[in-house]
Enzyme design. Sequence first.
Site, PDB file in Angstrom:
ATOM      1  N   GLY A  12       0.628  -1.439  -0.073  1.00  0.00           N
ATOM      2  CA  GLY A  12      -0.152   0.170  -0.129  1.00  0.00           C
ATOM      3  C   GLY A  12       0.442   1.631  -0.291  1.00  0.00           C
ATOM      4  N   ASP A  13       0.146   2.606  -0.285  1.00  0.00           N
ATOM      5  CA  ASP A  13       0.453   3.584  -0.571  1.00  0.00           C
ATOM      6  C   ASP A  13       2.565   3.643  -1.256  1.00  0.00           C
ATOM      7  OD1 ASP A  13      -1.034   4.641   2.301  1.00  0.00           O
ATOM      8  OD2 ASP A  13       0.692   3.761   3.500  1.00  0.00           O
ATOM      9  N   LYS A  16      -1.030   5.085  -5.492  1.00  0.00           N
ATOM     10  CA  LYS A  16      -1.824   4.676  -6.714  1.00  0.00           C
ATOM     11  C   LYS A  16      -2.629   5.897  -6.954  1.00  0.00           C
ATOM     12  CE  LYS A  16      -3.138   1.836  -3.756  1.00  0.00           C
ATOM     13  NZ  LYS A  16      -2.169   2.105  -2.708  1.00  0.00           N
ATOM     14  N   ASN A  38      -9.452   2.897   4.605  1.00  0.00           N
ATOM     15  CA  ASN A  38      -8.408   2.427   5.137  1.00  0.00           C
ATOM     16  C   ASN A  38      -7.480   2.900   4.841  1.00  0.00           C
ATOM     17  OD1 ASN A  38      -9.675   0.866   3.245  1.00  0.00           O
ATOM     18  ND2 ASN A  38      -8.849  -1.059   4.450  1.00  0.00           N
ATOM     19  N   GLY A  40      -6.154   5.392   1.673  1.00  0.00           N
ATOM     20  CA  GLY A  40      -5.289   7.601   1.836  1.00  0.00           C
ATOM     21  C   GLY A  40      -4.919   7.312   0.593  1.00  0.00           C
ATOM     22  N   HIS A  41      -5.308   8.572  -0.248  1.00  0.00           N
ATOM     23  CA  HIS A  41      -5.215   8.146  -1.427  1.00  0.00           C
ATOM     24  C   HIS A  41      -4.311  10.061  -1.979  1.00  0.00           C
ATOM     25  CE1 HIS A  41      -6.077   4.411  -2.981  1.00  0.00           C
ATOM     26  NE2 HIS A  41      -6.284   3.845  -2.282  1.00  0.00           N
ATOM     27  N   GLN A 223      -5.189  -0.323  -1.232  1.00  0.00           N
ATOM     28  CA  GLN A 223      -4.372  -0.968  -0.431  1.00  0.00           C
ATOM     29  C   GLN A 223      -2.955  -1.831  -1.278  1.00  0.00           C
ATOM     30  OE1 GLN A 223      -7.869  -1.886   0.396  1.00  0.00           O
ATOM     31  NE2 GLN A 223      -7.552   0.171   1.578  1.00  0.00           N
ATOM     32  N   THR A 238      -5.375  -6.851   4.477  1.00  0.00           N
ATOM     33  CA  THR A 238      -6.801  -6.418   5.142  1.00  0.00           C
ATOM     34  C   THR A 238      -8.076  -7.182   4.783  1.00  0.00           C
ATOM     35  OG1 THR A 238      -7.695  -4.511   4.231  1.00  0.00           O
ATOM     36  CG2 THR A 238      -6.644  -5.476   2.600  1.00  0.00           C
ATOM     37  N   THR A 300      -3.596   7.520   9.365  1.00  0.00           N
ATOM     38  CA  THR A 300      -3.377   7.675  10.211  1.00  0.00           C
ATOM     39  C   THR A 300      -2.183   8.671  10.730  1.00  0.00           C
ATOM     40  OG1 THR A 300      -2.526   5.347  10.507  1.00  0.00           O
ATOM     41  CG2 THR A 300      -4.531   4.549  11.026  1.00  0.00           C
ATOM     42  N   ARG A 302       0.599   7.049  11.201  1.00  0.00           N
ATOM     43  CA  ARG A 302       1.312   6.373  12.197  1.00  0.00           C
ATOM     44  C   ARG A 302       2.657   6.438  10.806  1.00  0.00           C
ATOM     45  NH1 ARG A 302      -1.231   0.801  12.157  1.00  0.00           N
ATOM     46  NH2 ARG A 302      -2.538   1.528  10.203  1.00  0.00           N
ATOM     47  N   ARG A 330       8.661   7.029  -6.660  1.00  0.00           N
ATOM     48  CA  ARG A 330       9.184   8.292  -5.734  1.00  0.00           C
ATOM     49  C   ARG A 330      11.347   7.850  -5.408  1.00  0.00           C
ATOM     50  NH1 ARG A 330       6.954   9.213   0.264  1.00  0.00           N
ATOM     51  NH2 ARG A 330       6.201  10.645  -0.215  1.00  0.00           N
TER      52      ARG A 330
HETATM   53  P1  GDP Z   1      -1.566   5.132  -2.172  1.00  0.00           P
HETATM   54  O1  GDP Z   1      -2.075   5.306  -0.966  1.00  0.00           O
HETATM   55  O2  GDP Z   1      -1.041   4.130  -3.043  1.00  0.00           O
HETATM   56  O3  GDP Z   1      -2.451   6.462  -3.293  1.00  0.00           O
HETATM   57  O4  GDP Z   1       0.027   6.293  -1.772  1.00  0.00           O
HETATM   58  P2  GDP Z   1       0.396   7.442  -0.826  1.00  0.00           P
HETATM   59  O5  GDP Z   1      -0.710   8.620  -1.332  1.00  0.00           O
HETATM   60  O6  GDP Z   1      -0.565   6.520   0.338  1.00  0.00           O
HETATM   61  O7  GDP Z   1       1.391   7.844  -0.555  1.00  0.00           O
HETATM   62  C1  GDP Z   1       2.918   7.958  -1.679  1.00  0.00           C
HETATM   63  C2  GDP Z   1       2.439   9.054  -0.856  1.00  0.00           C
HETATM   64  O8  GDP Z   1       4.043   9.664  -2.084  1.00  0.00           O
HETATM   65  C3  GDP Z   1       2.121  10.516  -1.001  1.00  0.00           C
HETATM   66  O9  GDP Z   1       2.332  11.801  -0.602  1.00  0.00           O
HETATM   67  C4  GDP Z   1       2.131  10.910  -2.484  1.00  0.00           C
HETATM   68  O10 GDP Z   1       2.047  12.610  -2.657  1.00  0.00           O
HETATM   69  C5  GDP Z   1       3.595  10.811  -2.901  1.00  0.00           C
HETATM   70  N1  GDP Z   1       4.152  10.527  -4.221  1.00  0.00           N
HETATM   71  C6  GDP Z   1       3.978   9.582  -5.076  1.00  0.00           C
HETATM   72  N2  GDP Z   1       4.540   9.670  -6.195  1.00  0.00           N
HETATM   73  C7  GDP Z   1       6.336  10.697  -5.914  1.00  0.00           C
HETATM   74  C8  GDP Z   1       7.402  10.659  -6.020  1.00  0.00           C
HETATM   75  O11 GDP Z   1       7.585  10.177  -7.672  1.00  0.00           O
HETATM   76  N3  GDP Z   1       7.707  11.588  -5.424  1.00  0.00           N
HETATM   77  C9  GDP Z   1       7.735  11.790  -4.360  1.00  0.00           C
HETATM   78  N4  GDP Z   1       8.662  12.206  -3.892  1.00  0.00           N
HETATM   79  N5  GDP Z   1       6.750  11.845  -3.609  1.00  0.00           N
HETATM   80  C10 GDP Z   1       5.677  10.846  -4.105  1.00  0.00           C
HETATM   81  P1  IMO Z   2      -3.416   2.847   0.083  1.00  0.00           P
HETATM   82  O1  IMO Z   2      -4.886   2.333  -0.489  1.00  0.00           O
HETATM   83  C1  IMO Z   2      -1.018   0.700   3.051  1.00  0.00           C
HETATM   84  C2  IMO Z   2      -3.450  -1.721   6.549  1.00  0.00           C
HETATM   85  C3  IMO Z   2      -3.096  -1.183   7.929  1.00  0.00           C
HETATM   86  C4  IMO Z   2      -2.871  -2.580   8.569  1.00  0.00           C
HETATM   87  C5  IMO Z   2      -3.949  -3.865   7.505  1.00  0.00           C
HETATM   88  C6  IMO Z   2      -5.342  -3.656   7.960  1.00  0.00           C
HETATM   89  O2  IMO Z   2      -3.626   3.941   0.967  1.00  0.00           O
HETATM   90  O3  IMO Z   2      -2.395   1.922   0.163  1.00  0.00           O
HETATM   91  P2  IMO Z   2      -7.471  -2.201   7.884  1.00  0.00           P
HETATM   92  O4  IMO Z   2      -7.587  -1.857   8.484  1.00  0.00           O
HETATM   93  O5  IMO Z   2      -7.871  -2.607   6.282  1.00  0.00           O
HETATM   94  O6  IMO Z   2      -8.201  -3.971   8.693  1.00  0.00           O
HETATM   95  O7  IMO Z   2      -6.143  -2.859   8.260  1.00  0.00           O
HETATM   96  O8  IMO Z   2      -3.876  -3.368   6.541  1.00  0.00           O
HETATM   97  N1  IMO Z   2      -3.902  -0.898   5.743  1.00  0.00           N
HETATM   98  C7  IMO Z   2      -3.138  -0.647   5.204  1.00  0.00           C
HETATM   99  N2  IMO Z   2      -1.413   0.582   4.896  1.00  0.00           N
HETATM  100  N3  IMO Z   2      -1.788   1.755   2.596  1.00  0.00           N
HETATM  101  C8  IMO Z   2      -2.948   1.528   2.557  1.00  0.00           C
HETATM  102  O9  IMO Z   2      -4.192   1.771   1.612  1.00  0.00           O
HETATM  103  C9  IMO Z   2      -3.874   0.594   4.331  1.00  0.00           C
HETATM  104  N4  IMO Z   2      -4.848   0.257   3.781  1.00  0.00           N
HETATM  105  C10 IMO Z   2      -4.590  -0.917   4.973  1.00  0.00           C
HETATM  106  O10 IMO Z   2      -2.082  -0.480   7.894  1.00  0.00           O
HETATM  107  O11 IMO Z   2      -1.557  -3.129   8.671  1.00  0.00           O
HETATM  108 MG    MG Z   3      -2.236   5.183   0.794  1.00  0.00          MG
END
Ligand code: GDP
Ligand code: IMO
Ligand code: MG
Length: 427
Positions: A12-13, A16, A38, A40-41, A223, A238, A300, A302, A330
Amino acid sequence: MPVIAIIGAQWGDEGKGKVVDLLAQKARVVVRFSGGDNAGHSVVNPYGEFGLHLVPSGIFSSQVVCIIGNGVVINPGVLIGEIEQLNQRGVDTSRLFISDRANLIMPYHILLDGLEEEARGGKALGTTRKGVGPAFADKAARLGIRTGDFLDREALLERLRSIIDYKNIILTKIYGVSPLSLDEVYAQYCQYAERLAPYIRETAIMLEEALSRGELVLLEGAQGTLLDPDFGTYPYTTSSSPLAGGGCLGAGLSPTRLTRILGVFKAYCTRVGGGPMPTELKDETGDLIRERAHEYGTTTGRPRRCGWFDAVAARFSTRINGFTGAAITRLDILDILPRLKICVAYQLDGQKIDYFPGNVAALARCQPVYEELPGWQAPTSDIRNYDQLPLEARQYVARLEELIACPVNLICVGPEREQTIHKTPIL
Ligand code: GDP
Ligand code: IMO
Ligand code: MG
């Protein structure tokens, strides 16, 4: 009738949200298909900086119809708040629709998520406590209440009455906490229903119509693959499938419709919550990455656990999803490091293995076998052409491409839409 699924390839994260916002500029429909709030994009674009939890990241492109699919569990209060915040910031949400088959997160799901985590003590999973796990458990147990139930208040009351009685027994007798009031929950959900009813549709038909018009459709994953309840690090996962296969189910689309499956990988690894992560760095390099990249959860807050790129896990992810291409995000975060490591195998109980074990205890015993590459130690955030990347950065990407076994389509060098290198075409 192209359909591109955008899938988290790690824990995750991966970025996307950024990739969907970028590709949505050329799309007509974007569908969120799994998870709940859960997720966060983060999206950074000309409208500003946003953290979306339920609304698809295509909402910023005025020609895009955004759908929250049947595979998502919806906390209606969170969704209403998100819509209002977007509207306040000038983002039009009139093209947002919600499947009438999506399950709702109810107040007892949120309570139980927290109580179950506390009961697990030292073995807590580290969930986001948003009620997502209990809501999917109820869906499977056929105890769910769906968005479609919002449209018939009498039926909603009857269904809620029988379920809440049962949930109150669990809350009071097992956990010793106060029961929920049927009247209060019903009144609150009637208010939500009033507000959300105009968005609720049979969305699978909308999708079918868009495809028959030949429009580009994006499936937005939530995720990541290694959090999948079947193929991830179970039970530290998850509760819904973030895989491309989950995309078909959660959007209401035949698997034969998928044209491309884009795996989104960070140039290193992160994970939030519990469970094994073989390449985790519990040292200054891990801290450096976390602080430089501000690796703290969007949902969260965290701190995310950080580590080197795990190519064993990545290859597994490519195989299980059938990635036709990858986005590496990144890359810029690694700009300052003199040497980079990539995990190419694991050492398990004295043996070198190149597969991702299905057993979580075995995975926890895996020690990474690293390959080392030189860093580039030069800024990449302003680069837009692959050829202009420093030689060592190209070597790093080329090695990842080889190891994950699919072509790299996109490389991201910053959070903004434009901070992207188009290496090879996706379609
Ligand atoms: P998602 O859950 O897959 O949508 O990812 P998140 O948004 O939770 O976490 C990705 C983080 O990386 C966010 O803060 C984005 O703004 C940031 N991000 C995405 N691509 C890049 C990149 O190429 N470089 C940097 N520095 N940040 C990025
Ligand atoms: P995005 O879409 C990162 C993780 C939680 C925990 C486990 C179970 O932003 O990539 P849950 O609340 O789903 O029962 O938690 O899954 N988790 C994620 N980690 N990015 C997410 O979503 C997540 N959604 C759930 O931290 O370890
Ligand atoms: Mg995220």
